[in-house]
Design an enzyme around this catalytic site. Structure first.
Site, short mmCIF file in Angstrom:
data_model
loop_
_atom_site.label_atom_id
_atom_site.label_comp_id
_atom_site.label_asym_id
_atom_site.label_seq_id
_atom_site.Cartn_x
_atom_site.Cartn_y
_atom_site.Cartn_z
N ARG A 1 2.40 8.81 -6.38
CA ARG A 1 2.01 10.24 -7.09
C ARG A 1 2.41 10.38 -8.50
O ARG A 1 2.19 11.35 -9.09
CB ARG A 1 2.72 11.37 -6.25
CG ARG A 1 2.26 11.28 -4.71
CD ARG A 1 0.84 11.33 -4.60
NE ARG A 1 0.68 11.36 -3.04
CZ ARG A 1 -0.52 11.13 -2.37
NH1 ARG A 1 -1.44 10.38 -3.28
NH2 ARG A 1 -0.67 11.18 -0.90
N HIS B 1 0.75 -1.54 -0.07
CA HIS B 1 0.02 -0.06 0.30
C HIS B 1 0.83 1.35 0.02
O HIS B 1 1.21 1.93 1.05
CB HIS B 1 -0.96 -0.15 1.22
CG HIS B 1 -2.09 1.07 1.34
ND1 HIS B 1 -3.37 0.91 1.80
CD2 HIS B 1 -2.11 2.25 0.70
CE1 HIS B 1 -3.89 1.90 1.61
NE2 HIS B 1 -3.07 2.50 0.87
N HIS C 1 1.59 5.16 -2.30
CA HIS C 1 1.12 6.23 -3.02
C HIS C 1 2.44 6.88 -3.68
O HIS C 1 3.12 7.40 -2.92
CB HIS C 1 0.36 7.17 -2.65
CG HIS C 1 -1.01 6.75 -1.97
ND1 HIS C 1 -2.14 6.54 -2.55
CD2 HIS C 1 -1.21 6.07 -0.63
CE1 HIS C 1 -3.05 5.98 -1.71
NE2 HIS C 1 -2.59 5.57 -0.58
N ASP D 1 0.84 2.95 3.76
CA ASP D 1 0.00 3.66 3.04
C ASP D 1 0.75 4.97 3.25
O ASP D 1 0.39 6.22 3.13
CB ASP D 1 -1.07 4.18 4.13
CG ASP D 1 -2.29 4.74 3.59
OD1 ASP D 1 -2.12 5.29 2.28
OD2 ASP D 1 -3.17 5.09 4.19
N HIS E 1 -5.39 -0.93 5.85
CA HIS E 1 -5.42 0.16 7.12
C HIS E 1 -6.55 -0.05 8.06
O HIS E 1 -7.08 1.00 8.48
CB HIS E 1 -5.14 1.57 6.77
CG HIS E 1 -5.73 2.27 5.49
ND1 HIS E 1 -7.42 2.14 5.54
CD2 HIS E 1 -5.69 2.78 4.48
CE1 HIS E 1 -7.72 2.68 4.44
NE2 HIS E 1 -6.84 3.23 3.75
ZN LIG Z 1 -6.95 4.33 2.09
#
Ligand SMILES: [Zn+2]
Length: 437
Positions: free
Chosen positions: A68, A64, A66, A314, A241
């Site tokens: 971007r 998990h 990000h 995350d 999460h």
């Molecule tokens: Zn989320």
């Protein structure tokens, strides 16, 4: 590719049950041998690493993150995000689809996975479950899986409608991949920026209730049961999460009933409570929010008793100008790739006596298994040469000015860490070398 010899380290490989001092030979991007100390003497490797006193484990996997890119490269790029991952001991990451544009097509997935994007490590991706992550029409699961998708998610938002989530679980079950759900009933969380409770009252902010998370988890488990009965399929629900005791209890119960549910917990949800928001610190703002102590304690209990399958960061970089605004307006999320292992070892291992092997499993074998990464998450001979070497006794403090990420939105600047990554090796290439001790 040249040989790398890793000598005298404590090899912890939960997938093969090894926890012993071993010498490891990496050759042609694969694990070529794992032997008793001395047995590999005489091999002339291009690089020899003395790992005496260190832990040698499978490279970490984060399901998990990000990154971007495309679309928000002022926050992070694939190159900088994966450099931060390598520094944190990760050799595989799974990129979420809430890029600009949303990763919901074969073309965008292929663009993202293209090796010329500059990824330092192995990058995988979960495309959107619905077109534009708008919660309506499903994306083309079969075509996306053929192009490398390892699961589907509308992360950042839930798949809210019952019939859409049901269809997503069915299509994913046919494709043999999980649906990763961001469990938040957004009908209950409009305008909310933190956890509901006394702290939210004091700060004058609207709070998200624990029910908002639990209701979606409950609904999804209900769908799993329905689909198993009606269609004879066995869908895999992965709950992202998890942050509340209530949702964790539902997951524990569903697992006991034999449903295919896995879940992840982020380090900040077992390290911090809503108290970290203090005086409107936007670096403690994320979604799901930091919760009360009773919820944090429940995350630890579930990490210890096996209800939690894996740790996932995350990792959610944001630029300083975005976080430096009023709490309610600031975007959700914190960076996490460089602090995950140090927090897990300090809080779970030292603080709660979780064995090294369980921490390593939570961050390597287990997450790699959830998204079925073939030949990864283990140091078995023949596996990819994905390795992390860390000094499990090193104590240090995270310094945000030294981050490899393009962004600095972490609540852990200056926080104590246990265990320092000394080297990260991905497919036989050294992608990170730790500071000289
Ligand atoms: Zn989320």
């Amino acid at each position: 590719m040249s040989d790398i010899l890793i000598l005298n380290g404590r090899v912890i490989d939960p997938a093969s049950g090894v926890d012993a001092v071993r010498d490891v030979l990496l050759r042609d991007g694969r694990v070529a041998a794992v032997e008793s100390p001395g047995a590999l003497k005489g091999i002339a490797a291009a690089e020899t690493i003395d790992a005496a006193g260190m832990v040698v484990a499978p490279g970490l996997t984060d399901v998990h993150v990000h990154l971007r890119e495309p679309g928000q490269t002022y926050k992070e790029t694939i190159a900088t995000g994966t450099a931060a991952a390598a520094a944190g001991g990760f050799t595989s990451v799974v990129a979420m689809p809430n890029t600009v544009p949303v990763n919901d097509s074969v073309a965008s997935l292929e663009w993202m996975l293209d090796t010329t994007r500059g990824s330092m490590i192995k990058m995988f991706a979960m495309p959107a479950a619905t077109v534009g992550s708008m919660g309506g029409e499903l994306t083309d699961f079969a075509a996306l899986c053929a192009a490398g998708a390892v699961g589907f998610t509308d992360d950042g938002k839930p798949v809210l409608e019952d019939h859409v989530m049901r269809a997503a679980l069915v299509a994913a079950a046919r494709a043999g991949v999980p649906v990763s759900q961001h469990a938040e009933d957004t009908r209950l969380t409009g305008g909310c920026s933190m956890n509901a409770g006394p702290m939210a009252f004091r700060l004058g902010l609207r709070g998200m209730t624990v029910e908002a998370e639990a209701r979606i988890v409950e609904r999804d488990i209900w769908l799993l049961r329905k689909i198993e009965k009606a269609e004879g399929l066995r869908p895999h629900l992965h709950v992202q999460h998890v942050s509340t005791a209530r949702a964790m209890d539902l997951i524990r119960e569903a697992k006991a009933q034999g449903l295919h549910v896995t879940c992840e917990v982020a380090p900040h949800h077992f390290a911090l409570t809503e108290e970290a928001i203090g005086d409107y610190d936007t670096c403690a703002k994320m979604n799901p929010p930091l919760r009360a102590e009773v919820d944090r304690a429940a995350m630890i209990t579930a990490l210890v008793d096996g209800t939690v399958d894996c740790i996932a960061t995350d990792h959610a970089p944001h630029a300083a100008h975005e976080k430096e605004q009023e709490f309610e307006r600031a975007p959700n999320g914190i960076t996490g790739l460089e602090t995950a292992l140090g927090l897990a070892l300090r809080i779970l291992h030292r603080g709660h006596r979780v064995p090294f092997s369980r921490v390593v499993q939570l961050m390597s074998a287990a997450p790699a298994g959830i998204v079925k990464l073939k030949g990864r998450g283990s140091l078995r001979v023949g596996s990819f040469a994905d390795v992390v070497i860390f000094d499990a006794t090193a104590e240090w403090n995270f310094d945000i000015t030294k981050t490899r990420s393009k962004s600095r939105n972490s609540p852990f600047d200056g926080a104590p860490m246990l265990g320092r990554v000394m080297a990260t090796i991905c497919e036989g290439r050294i992608v990170y070398r730790g500071p000289a001790s």
